[in-house]
Design a protein around this motif. Structure first.
Motif, PDB file in Angstrom:
ATOM      1  N   VAL A 167      86.156  87.439 -47.782  1.00 13.15           N
ATOM      2  CA  VAL A 167      86.291  87.722 -46.359  1.00 13.15           C
ATOM      3  C   VAL A 167      86.800  89.136 -46.185  1.00 13.15           C
ATOM      4  N   ARG A 168      86.006  89.973 -45.542  1.00  9.25           N
ATOM      5  CA  ARG A 168      86.406  91.344 -45.235  1.00  9.25           C
ATOM      6  C   ARG A 168      86.082  91.622 -43.782  1.00  9.25           C
ATOM      7  N   SER A 169      86.638  92.670 -43.259  1.00  4.30           N
ATOM      8  CA  SER A 169      86.334  93.041 -41.882  1.00  4.30           C
ATOM      9  C   SER A 169      84.905  93.547 -41.789  1.00  4.30           C
ATOM     10  N   SER A 200      81.732  90.674 -42.929  1.00  5.01           N
ATOM     11  CA  SER A 200      82.134  89.295 -43.173  1.00  5.01           C
ATOM     12  C   SER A 200      82.199  88.499 -41.878  1.00  5.01           C
ATOM     13  N   THR A 201      82.542  89.144 -40.766  1.00  5.98           N
ATOM     14  CA  THR A 201      82.588  88.450 -39.477  1.00  5.98           C
ATOM     15  C   THR A 201      81.194  87.991 -39.071  1.00  5.98           C
ATOM     16  N   GLN A 202      80.205  88.871 -39.249  1.00  4.76           N
ATOM     17  CA  GLN A 202      78.829  88.487 -38.938  1.00  4.76           C
ATOM     18  C   GLN A 202      78.339  87.381 -39.862  1.00  4.76           C
ATOM     19  N   SER A 254      80.166  85.134 -41.380  1.00  8.02           N
ATOM     20  CA  SER A 254      80.834  83.897 -40.986  1.00  8.02           C
ATOM     21  C   SER A 254      80.159  83.276 -39.767  1.00  8.02           C
ATOM     22  N   ALA A 255      79.788  84.113 -38.792  1.00  9.72           N
ATOM     23  CA  ALA A 255      79.095  83.618 -37.601  1.00  9.72           C
ATOM     24  C   ALA A 255      77.749  83.018 -37.974  1.00  9.72           C
ATOM     25  N   TRP A 278      87.513  80.391 -48.291  1.00  5.00           N
ATOM     26  CA  TRP A 278      87.858  81.524 -47.432  1.00  5.00           C
ATOM     27  C   TRP A 278      89.205  81.341 -46.745  1.00  5.00           C
ATOM     28  N   HIS A 279      89.617  80.087 -46.536  1.00  5.75           N
ATOM     29  CA  HIS A 279      90.834  79.813 -45.766  1.00  5.75           C
ATOM     30  C   HIS A 279      91.765  78.903 -46.563  1.00  5.75           C
TER      31      HIS A 279
END
Length: 393
Positions: free
Chosen positions: A9-11, A14-16, A18-19, A131-132
């Motif tokens: 998980v990176r900025s 990674s957000t895209q 994850s979506a 990831w969490h």
């Protein structure tokens, strides 16, 4: 000693990613539950009795079980995100096959999209769990909330498409959605591949030692019953509702929407509830509520009680599966990818056997109401198994 690639998980990218993975789980929810709303149409199209219709569930979950048995090996060779893309592609091919198929070819098509489900579901759950690590239960409830969006949103348009004579167009749309999402995830993964993966050790304990662990045996039995029961209610309730309906405007597909909609609402509320009560208390309370909901279905003489029973069963089941996966991941830690394979095989086997048993008993007794005694008995057994798993941890 084998290892599995897991995107870190990176900025930014990674957000895209994850979506995209959550969108992939939306379509996974659509395909997992699709047989429920389309079963009346397939039964009519192929002139099936309940026993023959039950084999469609068997085909789906035999495919899922086969893929789950290979998921550890496949993930170690491809990485979890690539395995996820492969699974979405198989789901697309299987759903598209229903457009042209006869009953025999339909069984094969359902088996193929079952293979896709058996690949996608464990890969996605393990990705999110890793990831969490500090909030697995909440993250997995959110992931399965996405799954529930697909499950609850799909019955109304599928039902209207069937009533309007557009079932093949519905199959084509679902297939395109699945393959498009696979391409999106693959593109995002490729675009952020450099430095975006880490490798985790699957653990040092031998495979046989892991399989002898009583927690695995108990969780395996639990998910066998859970997936079989959830699939039985979600899969047969539209047919049950259609038979109780007094006219063509009885909105038989609404029962499926009520069930998955309640599951959706329950998973949305679960992270907040977990701040107040323990995971085991939430699961135990949910199973008791589900018993009451299934009992209402059995006493129903019209669709009012069917809808109420479907809602209670769904709200009760909402947190059962994600919290069980979180418990598995927490108990086995870095060994969980290896352990997940036999557990998800048990899940697939439950989905293959329990809904088929409902159809077989219904055909033999001449009453789907009698067949639905099976998920009620399974839910009661799950309450005992849940307590047994808790005592081992």
């Amino acid at each position: 000693m084998s290892q599995i690639d897991i995107p870190a998980v990176r900025s930014g990218g990674s957000t895209q990613l994850s979506a995209a993975i959550h969108v992939g789980f939306v379509i996974t929810g659509v395909v997992t539950t699709m047989l429920g709303p389309v079963l009346p149409e397939l039964t009519r199209r192929w002139s099936l009795d309940d026993a023959q219709a039950g084999y469609l569930f068997t085909a789906q979950f035999m495919g899922s079980m086969t893929a789950a048995a290979c998921s550890g090996w496949l993930s170690s060779r491809l990485g979890l995100s690539r395995a996820l893309c492969l699974g979405l592609g198989a789901m697309s091919a299987g759903v598209a096959g229903l457009i042209w198929s006869s009953y025999a070819a339909g069984l094969a098509s359902v088996f193929v999209f079952g293979l896709g489900l058996g690949t996608t579901i464990p890969a996605t759950n393990l990705l999110v769990a890793e990831w969490h690590p500090d909030r697995r239960a909440a993250a997995l409830n959110l992931l399965n909330f996405s799954w529930s969006i697909g499950a609850v949103a799909s019955p109304p348009p599928i039902g209207f498409a069937i009533e309007g004579g557009y079932s093949n167009q519905a199959f084509a749309g679902i297939a395109l959605f699945a393959i498009g999402t696979a391409a999106w995830i693959y593109w995002l993964r490729g675009g952020h591949a450099t430095g975006s993966t880490r490798r985790i050790d699957q653990g040092s304990r031998g495979g046989l030692a892991l399989l002898r662990d009583p927690v695995i045996v108990l969780i395996g039995a639990f998910v066998f019953l859970y997936v079989g029961t959830e699939t039985s209610i979600g899969g047969w309730i539209s047919s049950y509702s259609a038979r109780l309906g007094r006219d063509k405007t009885s909105l038989w597909w609404l029962s499926t929407t009520m069930f998955w909609g309640a599951l959706l609402a329950g998973r949305a509320a679960a992270p907040a509830l977990l701040l107040r009560i323990s995971e085991s208390s939430l699961v135990r309370t949910g199973l008791i509520i589900s018993c009451g909901g299934i009992a209402l279905l059995l006493f129903a003489r019209g669709n009012g009680l069917v809808f109420a029973g479907a809602f209670l069963a769904g709200i009760g089941f909402a947190s059962v599966f994600p919290n069980t996966v979180a418990r598995l991941s927490r108990h086995f830690g870095e060994e969980s990818p290896r352990v997940a394979s036999p557990v998800f095989v048990c899940a697939g086997l439950g989905g293959a056997v329990v809904p088929w048993l409902v159809g077989r008993i219904s055909a033999s007794s001449g009453s789907l109401r009698v067949g639905l005694l099976v998920p009620l008995a399974s839910t009661v057994l799950m309450i005992g198994l849940q307590r047994a798993v808790g005592s081992r941890q």
